[in-house]
Write an enzyme that holds these catalytic residues in place. Structure first.
Site, PDB file in Angstrom:
ATOM      1  N   TRP A   1       0.822  -1.210   0.000  1.00  0.00           N
ATOM      2  CA  TRP A   1       0.000   0.000   0.000  1.00  0.00           C
ATOM      3  C   TRP A   1       0.852   1.254   0.000  1.00  0.00           C
ATOM      4  O   TRP A   1       0.362   2.359  -0.249  1.00  0.00           O
ATOM      5  CB  TRP A   1      -0.973   0.006   1.184  1.00  0.00           C
ATOM      6  CG  TRP A   1      -0.347   0.214   2.539  1.00  0.00           C
ATOM      7  CD1 TRP A   1       0.469  -0.643   3.200  1.00  0.00           C
ATOM      8  CD2 TRP A   1      -0.499   1.351   3.398  1.00  0.00           C
ATOM      9  NE1 TRP A   1       0.847  -0.123   4.428  1.00  0.00           N
ATOM     10  CE2 TRP A   1       0.258   1.105   4.583  1.00  0.00           C
ATOM     11  CE3 TRP A   1      -1.209   2.544   3.311  1.00  0.00           C
ATOM     12  CZ2 TRP A   1       0.323   2.007   5.640  1.00  0.00           C
ATOM     13  CZ3 TRP A   1      -1.147   3.448   4.368  1.00  0.00           C
ATOM     14  CH2 TRP A   1      -0.382   3.170   5.510  1.00  0.00           C
ATOM     15  N   ASP A   2       2.148   1.083   0.244  1.00  0.00           N
ATOM     16  CA  ASP A   2       3.079   2.213   0.223  1.00  0.00           C
ATOM     17  C   ASP A   2       2.998   2.988  -1.094  1.00  0.00           C
ATOM     18  O   ASP A   2       3.136   4.212  -1.122  1.00  0.00           O
ATOM     19  CB  ASP A   2       4.524   1.727   0.388  1.00  0.00           C
ATOM     20  CG  ASP A   2       4.730   0.841   1.588  1.00  0.00           C
ATOM     21  OD1 ASP A   2       3.746   0.277   2.106  1.00  0.00           O
ATOM     22  OD2 ASP A   2       5.890   0.665   2.005  1.00  0.00           O
TER      23      ASP A   2
ATOM     24  N   GLU B   1       1.373  -1.366  13.326  1.00  0.00           N
ATOM     25  CA  GLU B   1       1.435  -2.824  13.407  1.00  0.00           C
ATOM     26  C   GLU B   1       1.851  -3.323  14.789  1.00  0.00           C
ATOM     27  O   GLU B   1       2.019  -4.522  14.979  1.00  0.00           O
ATOM     28  CB  GLU B   1       2.381  -3.360  12.336  1.00  0.00           C
ATOM     29  CG  GLU B   1       1.854  -3.124  10.936  1.00  0.00           C
ATOM     30  CD  GLU B   1       2.839  -3.484   9.846  1.00  0.00           C
ATOM     31  OE1 GLU B   1       2.415  -3.674   8.697  1.00  0.00           O
ATOM     32  OE2 GLU B   1       4.059  -3.551  10.136  1.00  0.00           O
TER      33      GLU B   1
ATOM     34  N   LYS C   1       4.072   2.127  16.102  1.00  0.00           N
ATOM     35  CA  LYS C   1       5.150   1.891  15.127  1.00  0.00           C
ATOM     36  C   LYS C   1       5.196   3.005  14.093  1.00  0.00           C
ATOM     37  O   LYS C   1       6.261   3.462  13.704  1.00  0.00           O
ATOM     38  CB  LYS C   1       4.941   0.545  14.442  1.00  0.00           C
ATOM     39  CG  LYS C   1       6.017   0.180  13.446  1.00  0.00           C
ATOM     40  CD  LYS C   1       5.733  -1.168  12.783  1.00  0.00           C
ATOM     41  CE  LYS C   1       6.816  -1.532  11.784  1.00  0.00           C
ATOM     42  NZ  LYS C   1       6.498  -2.801  11.065  1.00  0.00           N
ATOM     43  N   GLN C   2       4.035   3.407  13.629  1.00  0.00           N
ATOM     44  CA  GLN C   2       3.976   4.490  12.651  1.00  0.00           C
ATOM     45  C   GLN C   2       2.692   5.271  12.839  1.00  0.00           C
ATOM     46  O   GLN C   2       1.765   4.827  13.519  1.00  0.00           O
ATOM     47  CB  GLN C   2       4.043   3.960  11.225  1.00  0.00           C
ATOM     48  CG  GLN C   2       2.773   3.280  10.738  1.00  0.00           C
ATOM     49  CD  GLN C   2       2.860   2.884   9.283  1.00  0.00           C
ATOM     50  OE1 GLN C   2       3.401   1.844   8.965  1.00  0.00           O
ATOM     51  NE2 GLN C   2       2.327   3.706   8.402  1.00  0.00           N
TER      52      GLN C   2
END
Length: 768
Positions: free
Chosen positions: A359-360, A490, A602-603
Site C-alpha cells: 500500500w506504500d 502494526e 510503530k507508525q
C-alpha cells in the site's frame, strides 16, 4: 547520527577507509538500479568476508512455499520472492597467483567508494598489499545504463605499485545463486544453456514454477595503459557458471584494465527463443559505443531527471544529501517505463518483504511521481491495480466475501496475496483504503477524471463492497463496527475499531457512491458498461449507505480526541521519552507480547488519517491529536516520520518538523533502525519528498487550485523544488522572508499563497 562514516556531500555518498563491519551496509547504501534491473554494491572481485550478494531483474519472481507453524483457511499458499538473479558483475583477480580479497590482504589503504548521484555511477579505489607482499592500486567504476536498460558496464583497473606483476582477470557469470530469505532452500533457477563466442558469454535459465526465461550475459575488453589488447580467453564452463581467464605481465606503474559489459534480458520483453541473439545485438551496440560514450549518455540521462526532480537546500549539507539520496533511489527503482511493474519497499537493494507491491505505492509514492514525472506515470500505477481487480476479488472470496467484494493484497507480485503473517494478511485491511485514496488523489492533483469512468469505478465498487461486508452492526453501540483488524500501527494486532480503518472505510463507500452518481450523469456509456458488469442494485446501495452513515468511531470525551482503537486507554500510557534508550528499537529488544500490550505506535496511525483527510478537520483538532499520539510514537516504521514532519510544519512547529525531516531523509544513511544492511527503505523515500514539498512548502490542492504555505527551517538559508501541475512546470524557491514562483512555458497559472490568490505568468518570476 549512527552511520557517521558516510561523508557529508551534496551530490555523492562517500565512504572513506575500509572497515569489514560496514561492508553490507555500504552494499545497500550504494546500490544501483535503472528501473529494469538493479544490484547491491558488491565488490567485483572475490570477497570472503561478510557480504550480502544481490542482483535483481524487475518483474522476475518466485512463489516460495509459505512457511507457517499451522495452517488457516485463507492463508496464501506462497510468499512471493524478489529473486536473487544470476551474478554478472564478478571478476576474480589474481596477482602473481595470489587472489585479491580485501578480507585477506595484509593491508588496505586509501579505500574510497563513491556513489555519484548526479551522474549515476559507482566508483571504488584502494591500495592493497596482498599476502605475497605485492602492492597494487585498484580503480573501478560501474553503472547501470538508463538509456539501454538491459546493460551495465564496469571498468576495472589494476596498477602494480612496488614491482612488476602478472595480473590474471577471470570475469564470470554465476547462475549458482540463492536467496538469503528462502523459506525452504528451494532451487529457484534451472540452467537451460551456457554458450560463449569470442569474448562473450551467455547463460539462459528459467525460474522454477513461474517459468520466466532470463538470459544473463557479458562481454569483456582489455587495455594496457589505455591501449586495447586483443586476447582470446581460456574458458571454464560448469553446470551453472562460465568464466573467462586473461593474464598479462604488467610492469610496475603500468595499468591493466578490463571493461565488462553485462546484464539481463527476459521473455517478459523478448521471444524466449531469441534471448541470446538479442543479447548479442545489445552487447555489440554498447561495445561499439564504448564505455566512455555510454557513461556520457548516462550523465545526460540523469541530468534530465534531476532537471525536474531535484530539490535544492542551501545551508545544510546533510539535509541536502538526504533528499537527493531519496530522490536518486526512487528514480533508480521506478521510472514509469513499464506499466507491469511497481515500487517494491526494498527496490533493488535487498530481499526483505518479498513482494513488489504494498500500500506504500498508493499512500506515499504516487504524489512524488505525479509531481516529478508526466502524469501518465502515476496513471500507470493506478492501472496496475485495475489489472489486478479480478485477483483482489479472488483474494476476498478466499476469506468468505461475496458478490464482487475486492480485498487488495498486502503484498503481491501478480495481484494474488502472498503475505503469510495472519495479523497482516487477514487484518491489515486498511490497504484497500489507500488504493481508493490514490484514485481520489490523482484526480485531485491532475484534474484528469478519465481513469474513473474507464477503470477506476470498478475498483471503487469492489472496495466499497468489501467494506460494507466487513463491517457488522453492534446492537450495544447501535453503530456499525469493524472488528479484528491491524491498523497502520502494526504494534497493535487483532484490535477492534481502529479509528483509521473505520474512517477510511466510511470514506471509501461515500467516495464510491459520489463517483457512481457522477459517472451516471456525465459518462452514460461507461456507466451502463460498468453496471452491466458489476450488477449493482439499489438494495445493495442502501446497505452501503447504512454502513457509511452509521459507522462507529471510538472517542474520548475527556481528552476530546478520537481513540486509535477501542482499548487504547486501557494501556499503561508511558511516553517514549520515558523509555530507556537501551530498550530501543523495541522491535529488536522486546518480546512481541510486550510490544502488543504497550501504547507504543510503530507508525502514524490516527495521524495517518488526519494526513489523508486534512480538510475534514480543524487545525485545533489536528493539534490535539498530534500532541496526544506523537509522544507514544517510536517511528520504527520508515513510513512514520514523514507524516509527522508534514503535520508539525502545518502546526508551525519547525524544530519538530526539521527533526522528523532529518529522520526520514537520512533513515538509511544514518541507519536509525539498525537494519540498513538488509536493504533500503525505498517507498518511504517518497515521504521524504512530501515532507519538503507538502510540509515545508505547504503544497495542497484547495478548491481545485494549487496552494502553498511556505515555511523554512531555521537551519536552512533557502530551498527550491519543481512540480509538474497539470502539464505546467512550476518552480518554487523559498528563502527567509519571501518565496519566488516561476512558471516554465504554457499559460498563466492561478495559485494560492498563504490563502491569497496569485497569478503566475508564463516564463516570469513572481516574488511573494
Amino acid at each position: 547520527m549512527n552511520n557517521i562514516y558516510i561523508q557529508p556531500n551534496p551530490w555523492s555518498i562517500i565512504e572513506e577507509g575500509f572497515d569489514a563491519t560496514r561492508v553490507k551496509s555500504s552494499e545497500s547504501l550504494m546500490s544501483l538500479g535503472n528501473g529494469a534491473m538493479g544490484q547491491r554494491a558488491n565488490f567485483e572481485e572475490h570477497y570472503s568476508g561478510a557480504t550480502f550478494q544481490g542482483s535483481y531483474v524487475a518483474g522476475v519472481y518466485y512463489p516460495d512455499k509459505t512457511r507457517v507453524g499451522w495452517w488457516k483457511n485463507g492463508y496464501p499458499e506462497y510468499f512471493a520472492k524478489v529473486l536473487n538473479a544470476p551474478n554478472w558483475i564478478g571478476i576474480n583477480v589474481h596477482v602473481n597467483g595470489e587472489q585479491l580479497d580485501l578480507a585477506e590482504c595484509k593491508s588496505v589503504e586509501d579505500f574510497r567508494r563513491e556513489l555519484n548521484m548526479k551522474e549515476g555511477w559507482l566508483s571504488r579505489s584502494f591500495t592493497a598489499t596482498l599476502k605475497n607482499d605485492i602492492t597494487v592500486k585498484v580503480n573501478t567504476k560501474r553503472f547501470l545504463s538508463l538509456n539501454i536498460d538491459e546493460i551495465g558496464a564496469i571498468e576495472y583497473s589494476i596498477t602494480p605499485v612496488n614491482s612488476d606483476a602478472r595480473i590474471d582477470y577471470s570475469p564470470y557469470l554465476d547462475n549458482g545463486i540463492t536467496n538469503e530469505d528462502s523459506n525452504w532452500d528451494d532451487k529457484f533457477w534451472d540452467v537451460l544453456s551456457i554458450d560463449f563466442e569470442d569474448n562473450q558469454a551467455f547463460i539462459v535459465s528459467r525460474t522454477m514454477k513461474t517459468d520466466f526465461y532470463v538470459c544473463t550475459y557479458m562481454k569483456t575488453e582489455l587495455a594496457l595503459n589505455n591501449k586495447p589488447i586483443e586476447a582470446k580467453p581460456d574458458v571454464d564452463a560448469f553446470k551453472d557458471m562460465i568464466s573467462f581467464s586473461y593474464n598479462q605481465e604488467v610492469a610496475k606503474g603500468d595499468t591493466f584494465t578490463i571493461t565488462k559489459y553485462g546484464g539481463y534480458n527476459s521473455d517478459r520483453n523478448h521471444d524466449r527463443n531469441q534471448l541470446v541473439d538479442v543479447a548479442k545485438k545489445t552487447l555489440g551496440h554498447v561495445s561499439d559505443l564504448g564505455f566512455n560514450a555510454l557513461l556520457e549518455q548516462q550523465k545526460q540521462a540523469w541530468a534530465n531527471i534531476w532537471n525536474m526532480s531535484d530539490i535544492t537546500i542551501e545551508g545544510d549539507v546533510e539535509a541536502q544529501q538526504g533528499i537527493r539520496f531519496n530522490i536518486f533511489q526512487l528514480n533508480q527503482t521506478y521510472l514509469g517505463k513499464d506499466a507491469r511493474l511497481n515500487i517494491g519497499p526494498k527496490g533493488f537493494t535487498g530481499e526483505k518483504y518479498g513482494g513488489s507491491t504494498y500500500w506504500d505505492t498508493e499512500a506515499y509514492c504516487i504524489p512524488f511521481y505525479m509531481a516529478t514525472k508526466d502524469q501518465s506515470v502515476a496513471k500507470s500505477l493506478l492501472e496496475y491495480r485495475y489489472e489486478h481487480l479480478d485477483k483482489a476479488i479472488e483474494n476476498a472470496e478466499k476469506l468468505g466475501f461475496t458478490n464482487g467484494a475486492a480485498l487488495y493484497p498486502m503484498v503481491t507480485m501478480n495481484g494474488e496475496e502472498c503475505h503469510n503473517e495472519w495479523e497482516i494478511t487477514f487484518e491489515e485491511i486498511h490497504r484497500n483504503g489507500a488504493i481508493a485514496f490514490a484514485i481520489f488523489n490523482y484526480h485531485r492533483y491532475t484534474g484528469d477524471y478519465s481513469y474513473i469512468p474507464e477503470k477506476g469505478l470498478e475498483v471503487l465498487i469492489g472496495i466499497a463492497r468489501f467494506w460494507q461486508q466487513r463491517a457488522n452492526f453492534s446492537t450495544a453501540k447501535n453503530k456499525y463496527v469493524i472488528l479484528g483488524v491491524t491498523g497502520p500501527n502494526e504494534y497493535e494486532n487483532n484490535i477492534n475499531n481502529n479509528w483509521y480503518t473505520n474512517y477510511i472505510a466510511k470514506w471509501c463507500i461515500d467516495y464510491a457512491m459520489q463517483n457512481i452518481d457522477k459517472v451516471k450523469s456525465e459518462y452514460a456509456s461507461d456507466y451502463n458498461r460498468v453496471m452491466s458488469k458489476v450488477n449493482l442494485t439499489e438494495d445493495e446501495l442502501s446497505k452501503w449507505k447504512a454502513v457509511a452513515g452509521n459507522m462507529y468511531f471510538p472517542f474520548d470525551e475527556e481528552r476530546n480526541i478520537y481513540l486509535q482503537q477501542d482499548g487504547f486507554l486501557d494501556k499503561e500510557l508511558i511516553t517514549v521519552s520515558d523509555l530507556p534508550k537501551s530498550e530501543r528499537p523495541i522491535n529488536q529488544k522486546w518480546s512481541w507480547d510486550r510490544i502488543l500490550r504497550s501504547p507504543y505506535i510503530k507508525q502514524a496511525d490516527t495521524l495517518q488519517g488526519f494526513y489523508f483527510f486534512e480538510d475534514h478537520f480543524t487545525d485545533e483538532e489536528l493539534e490535539r491529536h498530534f500532541d496526544f499520539y506523537e509522544p507514544f510514537t517510536v517511528h520504527e516504521s520508515s513510513l512514520s516520520p514523514c507524516v509527522h514532519s508534514i503535520q508539525a510544519a502545518k502546526l508551525g512547529r519547525m524544530d519538530q518538523a526539521y527533526e522528523f525531516y532529518l529522520r526520514t531523509s537520512r533513515l538509511d544513511l544514518d541507519d536509525y533502525n539498525h537494519e540498513v544492511e538488509e536493504g533500503l527503505h525505498i517507498t518511504s523515500m517518497a515521504g521524504t519528498w512530501m515532507s519538503i514539498v507538502e510540509g515545508f512548502g505547504g503544497m495542497r490542492i484547495i478548491n481545485d487550485t494549487l496552494s502553498f504555505e511556505p515555511k523554512i527551517p531555521e537551519q536552512w538559508e533557502a530551498y527550491s523544488f519543481k512540480v509538474n501541475f497539470r502539464n505546467q512546470i512550476l518552480r518554487v524557491n523559498a528563502c527567509k522572508g519571501h518565496t519566488h514562483f516561476e512558471l516554465e512555458g504554457g499559460h498563466d497559472l492561478d495559485i494560492l499563497v498563504n490563502g491569497k490568490p496569485i497569478t503566475i505568468t508564463a516564463n516570469s518570476l513572481v516574488t511573494v
